[in-house]
Design an enzyme around this catalytic site. Sequence first.
Site, PDB file in Angstrom:
ATOM      1  N   PRO A 135       0.804  -1.224   0.000  1.00 54.12           N
ATOM      2  CG  PRO A 135       0.125  -0.876   2.221  1.00 54.12           C
ATOM      3  CD  PRO A 135       0.893  -1.843   1.338  1.00 54.12           C
ATOM      4  CG  HIS A 180       7.898   4.318 -13.509  1.00 56.69           C
ATOM      5  ND1 HIS A 180       8.888   3.410 -13.246  1.00 56.69           N
ATOM      6  CD2 HIS A 180       6.723   3.692 -13.211  1.00 56.69           C
ATOM      7  CE1 HIS A 180       8.347   2.290 -12.789  1.00 56.69           C
ATOM      8  NE2 HIS A 180       7.036   2.431 -12.769  1.00 56.69           N
ATOM      9  CG  ASP A 184       1.102  -1.286 -16.611  1.00 55.49           C
ATOM     10  OD1 ASP A 184       2.096  -1.490 -15.881  1.00 55.49           O
ATOM     11  OD2 ASP A 184       0.151  -2.087 -16.708  1.00 55.49           O
ATOM     12  CG  MET A 189       8.602  -1.136 -22.236  1.00 54.35           C
ATOM     13  SD  MET A 189       9.090  -1.672 -23.904  1.00 54.35           S
ATOM     14  CE  MET A 189      10.259  -0.396 -24.353  1.00 54.35           C
ATOM     15  N   GLY A 190      12.190  -1.688 -19.366  1.00 51.40           N
ATOM     16  CA  GLY A 190      13.552  -1.409 -18.912  1.00 51.40           C
ATOM     17  C   GLY A 190      14.451  -2.617 -19.060  1.00 51.40           C
ATOM     18  CE1 TYR A 221      15.335  -4.743 -12.027  1.00 50.02           C
ATOM     19  CE2 TYR A 221      13.069  -4.805 -11.247  1.00 50.02           C
ATOM     20  CZ  TYR A 221      14.003  -4.408 -12.185  1.00 50.02           C
ATOM     21  OH  TYR A 221      13.605  -3.671 -13.274  1.00 50.02           O
TER      22      TYR A 221
END
Length: 337
Positions: A135, A180, A184, A189-190, A221
Site C-alpha cells: 500500500p 517511469h 504501465d 521495457m527497462g 532487484y
Amino acid sequence: MSQQYQPPFSITPAIVTHVGKISEAVGRLTILREQTISLRLRRINRVRTIRGSLAIEGNTLTEAQVTAILDGKRVIAPPREVQEVRNALAAYERFDDWNPGAEKDLLEAHRILMSGLIDEAGTYRHGGVGVMEGPHVIHMAPPADRVPALMGDLFHWLATSDAHPLIASSVFHYEFEFIHPFADGNGRMGRLWQSLVLARWNTLFADLPVENLVFEHQSEYYQALQESTQKTDCSPFIEFMLTMIFDAVVTSAPQVTPPVTPQVGQLLMVMDGEMSREALQDLLRLQDRKSFRARYLRPALADEFIEMTIPDKPNSPLQRYQITEKGRQWLQLRRER
C-alpha cells in the site's frame, strides 16, 4: 535537451571486478556458442526470458504455458496474462530490428508489448505515476510533462557515453525506471532495453535469460532500485545487474557434447603442457595401461578435449598429449561452477 546531462553513478571496485569477469566469461561463451548452441536452446532461453520478465510483474503463466502459446496452442489462463505473453513474444521477434539508441524504436516496442493492455500503448504517459510496494508509494516518478525531455536526455547520454556497455546498459535501465515514462509496462521495457543494449555489444545477449534470474532475485532487484534512489547514485543497481548478468552468462553455457566422463575430467585436470602417456598415467596412479587408453586417453582424443603433438605418427615414442581450447573451456567453466 541538456548537453551536460550525466546520470548519477560512481564506478566502485565491485563494478570493475564484475565487468572484467563478465567480459572474460562472455568471450568463452561466445566460442562455445558458435560451436554448440542450437536453435532449440535459443528458443528455451527466449521462453525463460519472457516468463521471467512477466512474472516479475505478476504474470502467473509457467514456462510450459508460454511455450504452448509460442506453439499456437490454446492455454487456459486469465486472458490478460495470455495477451501479455503474446505481446512479449511479438516484441522479442522484433528484437534484432530495433536500435537501442532510437527513441522511436522504444516507443514502437512499448506499443507492441502493451497492445490491448493499456490505452496509452506506444506513447509516454500523460499523468502521474508512482512505484508501489504493497500500500506504500516508494517512488514518485517525475511529472508527465517532463518525461519527453528526460527521455531525450537519457538517449543522448546513451549515444555519447564512453561507459562500458555493461555499465551503460545498467545505468540506462535504472534511469528508465526512475523516470517511469509509461503508464504501465516500465519494468518489462527497462529489462528489454538493457538486453537490447547488451546485444548490440555482443549478440549472445539476445539469447541469455537475464530476466529469469532477476525474477528469482526479485526483492533484491527492487531493493537495489530503491537504494540507488536514496543514495542519488545508481551504483547499487549496477552492481546488482552485473551480478545477474554474470550468473546468466555462466549458467547458460551450453553443455559440451558429448558429456565429459569422470575419467576424462580427471585426465584434463592433471594435464600441464605437453605430457607423455606414461606421465599422465602415473599422475592418475593407474597401473593398467589398456584400461587407461580405453577409458581416459581415447575418449578425450575422440571428443577433442586433448590432441597429439605428433598426430601423423600416433605410435611414435616421442608422442605427447596436450589440452585443446575445448578442454580449457571445460576446465574454466568447471572452476566457475
